[in-house]
Design an enzyme around this catalytic site. Structure first.
Site, mmCIF file in Angstrom:
data_model
loop_
_atom_site.group_PDB
_atom_site.id
_atom_site.type_symbol
_atom_site.label_atom_id
_atom_site.label_comp_id
_atom_site.label_asym_id
_atom_site.label_seq_id
_atom_site.Cartn_x
_atom_site.Cartn_y
_atom_site.Cartn_z
ATOM 1 N N ILE A 62 42.099 40.339 42.954
ATOM 2 C CA ILE A 62 41.953 38.894 43.156
ATOM 3 C C ILE A 62 41.026 38.760 44.362
ATOM 4 C CG2 ILE A 62 44.114 38.855 44.500
ATOM 5 C CD1 ILE A 62 44.583 35.990 43.654
ATOM 6 N N SER A 63 40.025 37.910 44.265
ATOM 7 C CA SER A 63 39.012 37.811 45.317
ATOM 8 C C SER A 63 39.578 37.244 46.611
ATOM 9 C CB SER A 63 37.859 36.913 44.852
ATOM 10 O OG SER A 63 37.299 37.402 43.664
#
Ligand code: SAH
Length: 208
Positions: A62-63
């Site tokens: 997940i960024s």
């Protein structure tokens, strides 16, 4: 309602986003609302609002919150848009987009991640404006095209040309592009012509 993460979420918005120049109030509001902690494995929840990317299983990530905010701001969403996202992953970016845009169509190649994101976004969080597809994003989603915006959250070596045909005129596409030296690139379509702008250096997992 008792929300043990409310303060961390607010701090993330102020310290990681607003303080670094994110100005779009719709983006700040969306990221102040979406419960990022639900998009990761339980043992990582304590780090949900940390200033970096986190693993979501299957070798994917997940960024970092700032990167999610930066890309969303660069999409210049007014609220009525139809958006194609490639790389559903945890579903966090899709939720942020769905808070602002009219409709989000999201494509994920790993079936387990697609199913997990759908259960969370549609089931638990009740989003009705997110549509899910399992498959290769390079093909886009012709049945829902054209899209006002296209966002890739996995990096191709070069932007998949075929997707430009699914971008509406006046539309914007954003993608991390390249191997090794990856750049975030913004593409604008005007009168059928694509113009690209180099934005910043980034690190995303590869588009497979
Ligand atoms: N947007 C996600 C993070 C994405 S990580 C989030 O908010 O959590 C990148 C995702 O792209 C991974 O889940 C990976 O499986 C997916 N992916 C990689 N290649 C793909 C392809 N060709 N088509 C669709 N999804 C792809």
């Amino acid at each position: 309602m008792n929300d043990p993460f409310a303060e961390k979420r607010l701090q993330m918005v102020e310290q990681q986003l607003r303080a670094r120049g994110i100005r779009d109030e719709a983006v700040l509001r969306a990221m102040g609302k979406v419960p990022r902690e639900l998009f990761m494995e339980e043992d990582l929840r304590g780090s949900s609002y940390a200033d970096g990317p986190l693993p979501i299983g299957r070798g994917q990530t997940i960024s970092q919150p700032y990167i999610v905010a930066y890309m969303t701001e660069r999409l210049e969403l007014g609220g009525g848009e139809s958006v194609l996202e490639i790389g559903t992953g945890s579903g966090y970016q899709a939720a942020v987009l769905a808070e602002i845009a009219a409709r989000v169509c999201t494509v994920e190649v790993i079936p387990e991640l697609a199913a997990g994101a759908r259960a969370l976004l549609e089931g638990r969080l009740g989003y009705r404006n997110i549509f899910f597809k399992t498959g290769r994003g390079q093909e886009g989603w012709p049945e829902f095209a054209p899209f006002d915006r296209i966002l890739l959250t996995a990096a191709p070596v070069e932007f998949p040309e075929g997707l430009f045909a699914q971008l509406a005129d006046g539309g914007i596409a954003i993608a991390p592009v390249g191997r090794g030296d990856q750049r975030l690139v913004c593409y604008r379509k005007r009168a059928g012509t694509i113009r690209s702008d180099d934005l910043i250096g980034v690190i995303f997992v590869p588009l497979v």
